[in-house]
Design a protein around this motif. Structure first.
Motif, short mmCIF file in Angstrom:
data_model
loop_
_atom_site.label_atom_id
_atom_site.label_comp_id
_atom_site.label_asym_id
_atom_site.label_seq_id
_atom_site.Cartn_x
_atom_site.Cartn_y
_atom_site.Cartn_z
N GLY A 31 62.74 -10.95 -29.99
CA GLY A 31 61.33 -10.85 -29.63
C GLY A 31 60.52 -12.03 -30.14
O GLY A 31 60.97 -13.16 -30.11
N GLY A 32 59.32 -11.73 -30.64
CA GLY A 32 58.39 -12.77 -31.07
C GLY A 32 57.14 -12.81 -30.23
O GLY A 32 56.15 -13.47 -30.59
N THR A 141 59.62 -7.14 -31.96
CA THR A 141 60.73 -7.55 -32.83
C THR A 141 62.00 -7.78 -32.01
O THR A 141 62.63 -8.83 -32.12
CB THR A 141 61.00 -6.49 -33.92
OG1 THR A 141 59.78 -6.22 -34.63
CG2 THR A 141 62.05 -7.00 -34.90
N TYR A 142 62.38 -6.81 -31.20
CA TYR A 142 63.61 -6.97 -30.42
C TYR A 142 63.58 -6.03 -29.21
O TYR A 142 62.84 -5.05 -29.16
CB TYR A 142 64.85 -6.64 -31.27
CG TYR A 142 64.94 -5.18 -31.66
CD1 TYR A 142 65.53 -4.23 -30.82
CD2 TYR A 142 64.41 -4.73 -32.87
CE1 TYR A 142 65.58 -2.89 -31.16
CE2 TYR A 142 64.47 -3.40 -33.22
CZ TYR A 142 65.06 -2.48 -32.36
OH TYR A 142 65.09 -1.15 -32.70
N TYR A 143 64.40 -6.38 -28.23
CA TYR A 143 64.72 -5.51 -27.11
C TYR A 143 66.22 -5.20 -27.20
O TYR A 143 67.03 -6.09 -27.45
CB TYR A 143 64.46 -6.19 -25.76
CG TYR A 143 63.06 -6.67 -25.54
CD1 TYR A 143 62.09 -5.84 -24.97
CD2 TYR A 143 62.69 -7.98 -25.86
CE1 TYR A 143 60.80 -6.30 -24.73
CE2 TYR A 143 61.41 -8.45 -25.63
CZ TYR A 143 60.47 -7.60 -25.06
OH TYR A 143 59.19 -8.05 -24.83
N HIS A 148 67.91 -0.17 -23.31
CA HIS A 148 66.58 -0.57 -22.81
C HIS A 148 65.47 -0.07 -23.74
O HIS A 148 64.35 0.21 -23.30
CB HIS A 148 66.34 -0.08 -21.38
CG HIS A 148 66.89 -1.03 -20.36
ND1 HIS A 148 66.19 -1.39 -19.22
CD2 HIS A 148 68.06 -1.70 -20.29
CE1 HIS A 148 66.91 -2.24 -18.51
NE2 HIS A 148 68.06 -2.43 -19.14
N HIS A 149 65.76 0.01 -25.03
CA HIS A 149 64.74 0.34 -26.02
C HIS A 149 64.16 -0.94 -26.62
O HIS A 149 64.77 -2.01 -26.54
CB HIS A 149 65.33 1.19 -27.15
CG HIS A 149 65.68 2.58 -26.73
ND1 HIS A 149 66.22 3.50 -27.60
CD2 HIS A 149 65.56 3.21 -25.54
CE1 HIS A 149 66.43 4.64 -26.97
NE2 HIS A 149 66.03 4.49 -25.71
N PHE A 150 62.99 -0.81 -27.23
CA PHE A 150 62.41 -1.92 -28.00
C PHE A 150 61.98 -1.41 -29.36
O PHE A 150 61.78 -0.21 -29.56
CB PHE A 150 61.21 -2.54 -27.27
CG PHE A 150 60.01 -1.63 -27.18
CD1 PHE A 150 59.10 -1.52 -28.23
CD2 PHE A 150 59.77 -0.88 -26.04
CE1 PHE A 150 58.00 -0.69 -28.15
CE2 PHE A 150 58.68 -0.03 -25.94
CZ PHE A 150 57.79 0.07 -27.00
N GLY A 151 61.85 -2.33 -30.31
CA GLY A 151 61.30 -2.02 -31.62
C GLY A 151 60.26 -3.08 -31.97
O GLY A 151 60.45 -4.27 -31.69
N GLN A 215 60.72 2.64 -24.54
CA GLN A 215 61.53 2.18 -23.42
C GLN A 215 60.82 1.00 -22.77
O GLN A 215 59.64 1.09 -22.45
CB GLN A 215 61.68 3.31 -22.39
CG GLN A 215 62.79 3.10 -21.38
CD GLN A 215 64.14 3.60 -21.89
OE1 GLN A 215 64.19 4.32 -22.87
NE2 GLN A 215 65.21 3.22 -21.22
N TYR A 216 61.52 -0.12 -22.62
CA TYR A 216 60.88 -1.28 -22.00
C TYR A 216 61.26 -1.39 -20.52
O TYR A 216 62.30 -0.89 -20.09
CB TYR A 216 61.21 -2.57 -22.74
CG TYR A 216 62.65 -3.06 -22.63
CD1 TYR A 216 63.07 -3.82 -21.53
CD2 TYR A 216 63.57 -2.81 -23.64
CE1 TYR A 216 64.37 -4.29 -21.45
CE2 TYR A 216 64.87 -3.28 -23.56
CZ TYR A 216 65.26 -4.01 -22.46
OH TYR A 216 66.55 -4.47 -22.37
#
Length: 330
Positions: A31-32, A141-143, A148-151, A215-216
């Motif tokens: 991410g970022g 932070t991440y995918y 298909h989750h994100f945090g 969910q992204y």
């Protein structure tokens, strides 16, 4: 008059201890990016009260037991989930000269209270300030391409202006455009000034002490895949984090990890670091609000994310191990 107030709080972290476990590395998409977060109450939150005049007498709803943090769920047993629905329901009952009963949720209790109001020039005021959601800015932070989750964020998002710390689980994330940076000063952390865009990135299913998760939707841009590091792989010394400081452009910020706490269970302040990047410091003078969730990379692995700032030394910040984020991504 019913007023909507929005609050941003993306630095405060609350601890919660969970059972110990072993985490294995994963390959995720780095991410970022700056994100806009909208959390939705299941009703309309009372954020304060003010005095009105009824029959030439001053009246404040607080004197009738209305409290900041109360969630209005029904008007005369009609469900309301937004300010517009609340206003319309109250207006309809005012025009029909009906008594108005509000159903409130307070902690685990359901309470019914009569609503008094002031009318003037065909307008009504209730003495209640309300909001139907919470909006803020943070960093992805991440995918996780596997599910298909994100945090993001690395800590809970809640409204610090409320006495009741109601946890909101549902919401939506959007793209975000950083317009400028308000630099940090010791004792007074700065912030990213950003606009929330119209492009929906995903939906939330959890908001807990270790971040927001959801969910992204499909990622249109080509992003880097990276392996995550276990807590035991993280070292003192050089690293960097990714964050947006202008527009949509993700920037690299050099840091030095100065302390590591080996943890058997989730806890904050696992990683202590200081910013060494002079270019970034010239813009931010340290950690600013909105950096929460910025992924920390060391030895080409994702090791954690930025969570909050040292108020006494804004060049120093703290991070959450990626282990704990992967555990909480359910």
């Amino acid at each position: 008059m019913l007023l909507k107030k929005l609050s941003i709080s993306l630095i405060t972290v609350v601890s919660l201890l969970l059972p110990s476990f072993q985490v294995f590395g994963a390959d995720v998409i780095l991410g970022g990016q700056s994100i806009g977060i909208e959390l939705d109450y299941e009703g309309v939150m009372i954020t304060g009260t003010y005095e009105i005049s009824i029959d030439n007498h001053t009246y404040d709803p607080a004197s009738d037991g209305y409290m900041t943090g109360d969630l209005i769920t029904h008007v005369n047993h009609q469900k309301v989930e937004s300010i517009s629905e609340l206003m319309q329901a109250v207006k309809t009952n005012v025009e029909s000269n009906q008594d108005i009963i509000l159903t409130l949720k307070r902690d685990q209790q359901t309470i019914e209270k009569g609503l008094k109001f002031q009318t003037k020039d065909n307008q009504f005021t209730t003495g209640l300030y309300v909001q139907d959601g919470l909006t803020g800015i943070g960093t992805m932070t991440y995918y996780n391409p596997e599910n298909h989750h994100f945090g993001a964020l690395g800590h809970m998002m809640y409204d610090t202006s409320l006495s009741s710390q109601m946890v909101i689980k549902n919401g939506t994330i959007y793209n975000s455009y950083v317009k400028k940076i308000k630099p940090s000063q010791n004792g007074n952390p700065g912030e990213k000034i950003a606009d929330i865009g119209s492009i929906e990135i995903g939906t939330l299913f959890d908001n807990n002490n270790y971040g927001i998760y959801g969910q992204y939707t499909d990622i249109t841009e080509q992003l880097q895949t990276i392996s995550t590091a276990s807590m035991d792989e993280v070292e003192l010394g050089e690293a960097y984090f990714l964050t947006v400081l202008d527009g949509h452009q993700v920037s690299r910020c050099s840091i030095r990890i100065t302390n590591l706490k080996k943890q058997n269970e989730p806890a904050v302040k696992g990683i202590t670091f200081e910013i060494t990047d002079k270019k970034v410091l010239s813009l931010t003078n340290g950690i600013v609000q909105g950096m929460s969730g910025s992924p920390i990379i060391q030895n080409n692995k994702l090791v954690g994310c930025v969570t909050h700032v040292d108020m006494n030394n804004v060049h120093q910040g703290y991070g959450l191990y990626i282990d704990w984020m992967l555990k909480n991504d359910k």
